[in-house]
Design a protein around this motif. Structure first.
Motif, short mmCIF file in Angstrom:
data_model
loop_
_atom_site.label_atom_id
_atom_site.label_comp_id
_atom_site.label_asym_id
_atom_site.label_seq_id
_atom_site.Cartn_x
_atom_site.Cartn_y
_atom_site.Cartn_z
N ARG A 100 32.63 42.93 46.09
CA ARG A 100 31.96 43.33 47.33
C ARG A 100 32.53 42.65 48.56
NH1 ARG A 100 25.52 43.69 46.84
NH2 ARG A 100 25.92 44.43 48.95
N SER A 101 32.99 41.44 48.43
CA SER A 101 33.43 40.68 49.60
C SER A 101 34.80 41.14 50.09
CB SER A 101 33.50 39.19 49.27
OG SER A 101 34.02 38.46 50.37
N ASP A 102 34.93 41.26 51.41
CA ASP A 102 36.21 41.62 52.02
C ASP A 102 36.81 40.46 52.81
OD1 ASP A 102 36.32 44.28 51.13
OD2 ASP A 102 34.97 44.93 52.72
N CYS A 103 36.28 39.24 52.63
CA CYS A 103 36.83 38.11 53.37
C CYS A 103 38.23 37.78 52.86
CB CYS A 103 35.90 36.90 53.26
SG CYS A 103 35.93 36.08 51.66
N PRO A 104 39.04 37.08 53.64
CA PRO A 104 40.43 36.81 53.23
C PRO A 104 40.55 36.11 51.89
CG PRO A 104 40.14 36.30 55.56
CD PRO A 104 38.77 36.59 55.01
N GLN A 105 39.66 35.16 51.60
CA GLN A 105 39.74 34.45 50.33
C GLN A 105 39.49 35.38 49.15
OE1 GLN A 105 37.98 33.58 53.05
NE2 GLN A 105 37.67 31.36 53.20
N ALA A 106 38.55 36.30 49.29
CA ALA A 106 38.25 37.25 48.22
C ALA A 106 39.42 38.21 48.00
CB ALA A 106 36.98 38.02 48.53
N ALA A 107 40.02 38.67 49.09
CA ALA A 107 41.15 39.60 48.98
C ALA A 107 42.32 38.95 48.26
CB ALA A 107 41.57 40.07 50.37
N ALA A 108 42.55 37.65 48.51
CA ALA A 108 43.66 36.96 47.85
C ALA A 108 43.50 36.99 46.34
CB ALA A 108 43.75 35.53 48.36
N GLY A 109 42.27 36.78 45.86
CA GLY A 109 42.03 36.83 44.43
C GLY A 109 42.05 38.22 43.86
N ARG A 110 41.67 39.20 44.67
CA ARG A 110 41.63 40.59 44.21
C ARG A 110 43.04 41.15 44.00
NH1 ARG A 110 38.22 44.83 47.71
NH2 ARG A 110 36.64 43.29 47.13
N TYR A 111 43.99 40.73 44.85
CA TYR A 111 45.31 41.35 44.83
C TYR A 111 46.43 40.43 44.32
CZ TYR A 111 43.11 45.00 47.65
OH TYR A 111 42.29 46.01 48.11
N THR A 112 46.10 39.24 43.84
CA THR A 112 47.10 38.31 43.33
C THR A 112 46.59 37.72 42.02
OG1 THR A 112 47.60 37.72 45.62
CG2 THR A 112 48.58 36.35 43.91
N PHE A 113 47.41 37.76 40.95
CA PHE A 113 46.89 37.33 39.66
C PHE A 113 47.33 35.93 39.25
CE2 PHE A 113 50.81 39.55 38.27
CZ PHE A 113 51.35 38.65 37.35
N ASP A 114 48.09 35.22 40.10
CA ASP A 114 48.47 33.86 39.76
C ASP A 114 48.75 33.07 41.04
OD1 ASP A 114 51.02 34.54 40.65
OD2 ASP A 114 51.88 34.71 38.65
N LEU A 115 49.32 31.88 40.89
CA LEU A 115 49.57 31.00 42.04
C LEU A 115 51.06 30.88 42.36
CD1 LEU A 115 46.98 28.22 41.14
CD2 LEU A 115 46.81 29.90 42.99
N SER A 116 51.84 31.85 41.90
CA SER A 116 53.28 31.84 42.20
C SER A 116 53.68 32.99 43.11
CB SER A 116 54.09 31.89 40.90
OG SER A 116 53.81 33.07 40.18
N ALA A 117 52.71 33.60 43.79
CA ALA A 117 53.02 34.67 44.73
C ALA A 117 52.31 34.44 46.05
CB ALA A 117 52.66 36.03 44.15
N PRO A 118 52.55 33.28 46.70
CA PRO A 118 51.94 33.04 48.01
C PRO A 118 52.46 34.04 49.03
CG PRO A 118 53.62 31.40 47.55
CD PRO A 118 53.44 32.18 46.29
#
Length: 351
Positions: A100-118
């Protein structure tokens, strides 16, 4: 062999990544392209052709509109919210959680599956440039070239339709394969009558989970991957031998998970099996996701291939007799990267 360059790749240069719980220097650096270009020039290859960036319309063939909008604007929104660049997720919407959340932090988790694609301010520019190089290489095959090499950075085979990961944002090889497949159903009616059109061979150390997912229910693109067994290696959650496709694509996805430490002989034996599967499929074009992190001593790999193995791989691929596009993926042993790329391309060119 025409060589196509993603000239805007340097706009993507994150200062760090998070690997196995540690903050480390970003491994997928602009230096990789400089090393490869220098080696190609020394080996006598023709200067690269600077490709035009891919357009949103090009990218929409395999990537969703909301994902492309996020890649284009996510960094600006992140910084406007007062967050420190680059963009890193800190929470992911796993099953049972709500989107439900559209804030930047939520979008980062929605569209990135790990921590090697900053994601940085220049990431989308660089990724569009890389995708453009792959599409230019595909167009060269359609124009009658027997081989082409797309020096893409950032790489692409971990990127899914709506997800970045593993240094990948747009799936360069999948864009090229889709473009080649669609070209055969929009023109000559003879080709429109047959389903075998394109095969993708992924020889990166890591499984190309993004490429697999994009074509998993299609039978016009056969996907074949040789990679480290995900039981012990990234991306862990895809790349097993029992993943064979679904729906219309059932039987059109083949994975060859390989043990740690495999040497030239073992790898080339598995490659022969993969190439036979491609020959049996009978495609008109071949796209190769070429990663060189299979090299012995690669800091992100665990295989034991030597430089000469890539020449043999190139020659074996050429025995298929297919117009072939080589798309650059991984490879992080910088001292050997240029020689390894040259060996593969020479194998393809001289077989």
């Amino acid at each position: 062999m025409n060589i196509f360059l993603s000239a805007d790749h340097h706009h993507h240069n994150p200062p760090f990544e998070i690997l196995d719980g540690r903050v480390v220097p970003y491994a997928e650096t602009p230096q990789r392209v400089a090393i490869i270009l220098a080696a190609l020039a020394e080996a006598g290859f023709a200067p690269p052709i600077v490709a035009s960036p891919a357009t949103i319309a090009d990218l929409a063939a395999i990537h969703t509109a909301d994902y492309l909008e996020y890649l284009a604007n996510g960094s600006a929104r992140w910084q406007a919210a007062g967050l420190s660049a680059p963009v890193f997720p800190s929470a992911w919407p796993l099953p049972g959680l709500r989107l439900r959340s559209d804030c930047p932090q939520a979008a980062a988790g929605r569209y990135t599956f790990d921590l090697s694609a900053p994601i940085t301010a220049g990431t989308f520019t660089a990724a569009c440039s890389a995708a453009g190089a792959a599409l230019a290489g595909a167009a060269a095959l359609l124009a009658g070239n027997t081989s082409a090499y797309a020096l893409c950075r950032p790489p692409g085979h971990h990127a899914a339709a709506a997800m970045a990961g593993g240094y990948c944002y747009l799936n360069n090889a999948a864009l090229a394969a889709d473009y080649l497949a669609r070209s055969q159903t929009s023109g000559d009616a003879t080709w429109a009558l047959r389903s075998p059109t394109v095969a993708v061979l992924d020889i990166d150390y890591h499984h190309g989970n993004g490429t697999q997912s994009i074509f998993y229910e299609r039978n016009d693109v056969l996907t074949v991957s040789l990679h480290a067994d995900p039981a012990y290696e990234y991306p862990y959650y895809l790349g097993y031998a029992d993943e064979r496709g679904a729906g219309a694509g059932e039987g059109y996805n083949l994975n060859f998970p390989l043990p740690a430490g495999i040497d030239d002989a073992g790898y080339l034996k598995a490659l022969d099996q993969a190439l036979q599967a491609i020959a049996d499929y009978g495609p008109r074009y071949l796209v190769v996701s070429a990663g060189f992190d299979t090299f012995a001593g690669d800091p992100l790999g665990g295989f034991a291939l030597i430089t000469e193995a890539y020449r043999t791989i190139g020659r074996s691929i050429t025995q298929l007799g297919l117009p072939t596009l080589i798309v650059q993926e991984g490879g992080y042993a910088l001292e050997a990267l240029g020689a390894n790329v040259v060996a593969l391309l020479q194998g393809v060119s001289t077989a």
